[in-house]
Design a protein around this motif. Sequence first.
Motif, short mmCIF file in Angstrom:
data_model
loop_
_atom_site.label_atom_id
_atom_site.label_comp_id
_atom_site.label_asym_id
_atom_site.label_seq_id
_atom_site.Cartn_x
_atom_site.Cartn_y
_atom_site.Cartn_z
N ILE A 22 3.04 1.14 -10.20
CA ILE A 22 1.60 1.17 -9.93
C ILE A 22 0.97 -0.15 -10.34
O ILE A 22 0.17 -0.73 -9.61
CB ILE A 22 0.93 2.37 -10.63
CG1 ILE A 22 1.33 3.66 -9.91
CG2 ILE A 22 -0.59 2.21 -10.67
CD1 ILE A 22 0.95 4.93 -10.65
N SER A 23 1.36 -0.67 -11.49
CA SER A 23 0.83 -1.97 -11.94
C SER A 23 1.19 -3.06 -10.96
O SER A 23 0.39 -3.95 -10.68
CB SER A 23 1.40 -2.32 -13.32
OG SER A 23 0.93 -1.42 -14.29
N GLU A 24 2.41 -3.00 -10.43
CA GLU A 24 2.87 -4.04 -9.51
C GLU A 24 2.23 -3.94 -8.13
O GLU A 24 1.79 -4.92 -7.57
CB GLU A 24 4.39 -3.97 -9.38
CG GLU A 24 4.95 -5.01 -8.44
CD GLU A 24 6.46 -4.95 -8.33
OE1 GLU A 24 6.99 -5.60 -7.42
OE2 GLU A 24 7.11 -4.25 -9.14
N PHE A 25 2.20 -2.73 -7.57
CA PHE A 25 1.81 -2.57 -6.18
C PHE A 25 0.34 -2.20 -5.95
O PHE A 25 -0.17 -2.39 -4.86
CB PHE A 25 2.69 -1.52 -5.49
CG PHE A 25 4.13 -1.91 -5.44
CD1 PHE A 25 4.54 -3.04 -4.75
CD2 PHE A 25 5.10 -1.15 -6.08
CE1 PHE A 25 5.87 -3.41 -4.70
CE2 PHE A 25 6.43 -1.50 -6.04
CZ PHE A 25 6.82 -2.63 -5.34
N CYS A 26 -0.32 -1.65 -6.96
CA CYS A 26 -1.69 -1.17 -6.74
C CYS A 26 -2.74 -2.18 -7.19
O CYS A 26 -3.91 -2.02 -6.88
CB CYS A 26 -1.91 0.16 -7.46
SG CYS A 26 -0.81 1.47 -6.87
N GLY A 27 -2.35 -3.17 -7.95
CA GLY A 27 -3.30 -4.18 -8.40
C GLY A 27 -3.49 -5.24 -7.34
O GLY A 27 -2.93 -5.18 -6.24
N GLU A 75 0.96 3.98 -3.01
CA GLU A 75 0.69 5.40 -2.77
C GLU A 75 1.85 6.28 -3.23
O GLU A 75 1.65 7.32 -3.87
CB GLU A 75 0.42 5.62 -1.28
CG GLU A 75 0.00 7.02 -0.94
CD GLU A 75 -0.33 7.18 0.53
OE1 GLU A 75 0.10 8.20 1.10
OE2 GLU A 75 -1.01 6.31 1.08
N ALA A 76 3.07 5.86 -2.93
CA ALA A 76 4.24 6.63 -3.33
C ALA A 76 4.35 6.71 -4.85
O ALA A 76 4.62 7.78 -5.40
CB ALA A 76 5.51 6.01 -2.73
N ALA A 77 4.13 5.59 -5.53
CA ALA A 77 4.22 5.58 -6.99
C ALA A 77 3.15 6.48 -7.61
O ALA A 77 3.42 7.21 -8.56
CB ALA A 77 4.09 4.15 -7.52
N GLN A 78 1.94 6.44 -7.05
CA GLN A 78 0.87 7.29 -7.57
C GLN A 78 1.19 8.77 -7.38
O GLN A 78 1.00 9.58 -8.29
CB GLN A 78 -0.45 6.95 -6.89
CG GLN A 78 -1.01 5.62 -7.33
CD GLN A 78 -2.24 5.21 -6.55
OE1 GLN A 78 -2.39 5.53 -5.37
NE2 GLN A 78 -3.13 4.48 -7.20
N LYS A 79 1.71 9.13 -6.22
CA LYS A 79 2.07 10.53 -5.95
C LYS A 79 3.19 10.98 -6.87
O LYS A 79 3.16 12.09 -7.41
CB LYS A 79 2.48 10.71 -4.49
CG LYS A 79 1.32 10.70 -3.53
CD LYS A 79 1.78 10.89 -2.11
CE LYS A 79 0.61 10.88 -1.15
NZ LYS A 79 1.04 11.07 0.24
N GLU A 104 0.83 -1.21 0.00
CA GLU A 104 0.00 0.00 0.00
C GLU A 104 0.86 1.26 0.00
O GLU A 104 0.57 2.22 -0.71
CB GLU A 104 -0.95 -0.01 1.19
CG GLU A 104 -2.04 -1.06 1.08
CD GLU A 104 -2.87 -1.21 2.34
OE1 GLU A 104 -2.62 -0.49 3.34
OE2 GLU A 104 -3.78 -2.06 2.34
N LYS A 105 1.94 1.25 0.80
CA LYS A 105 2.84 2.40 0.84
C LYS A 105 3.52 2.59 -0.51
O LYS A 105 3.64 3.71 -1.00
CB LYS A 105 3.90 2.21 1.92
CG LYS A 105 3.41 2.44 3.32
CD LYS A 105 4.54 2.29 4.32
CE LYS A 105 4.04 2.49 5.73
NZ LYS A 105 5.13 2.37 6.71
N ASN A 106 3.98 1.50 -1.10
CA ASN A 106 4.63 1.58 -2.41
C ASN A 106 3.66 2.07 -3.47
O ASN A 106 4.03 2.87 -4.34
CB ASN A 106 5.19 0.22 -2.81
CG ASN A 106 6.37 -0.21 -1.97
OD1 ASN A 106 6.98 0.59 -1.28
ND2 ASN A 106 6.67 -1.49 -1.99
#
Length: 64
Positions: free
Chosen positions: A52-57, A10-14, A6-8
């Motif tokens: 984002i593809s890796e951590f948000c999916g 959020e950081a990637a999205q920001k 979740e932290k990764n």
Amino acid sequence: QRKQREKNCEAAQKNLELIRTKPRIRIDEGGEQRYLTPEEIQEYKSKYEDAISEFCGPESPEAQ
């Protein structure tokens, strides 16, 4: 492990939002300030999109 994803995410999205909205990005390299080139900006965009593809999916079965 879920909190780290979740932290990764959020950081990637920001970071992706920042690099998309700021026309010039300045970085610090060994105490020297410089602006990213358009090519470097594109590399960072790709990097953040991959993150984002890796951590948000959904979590992959291997990660569980």
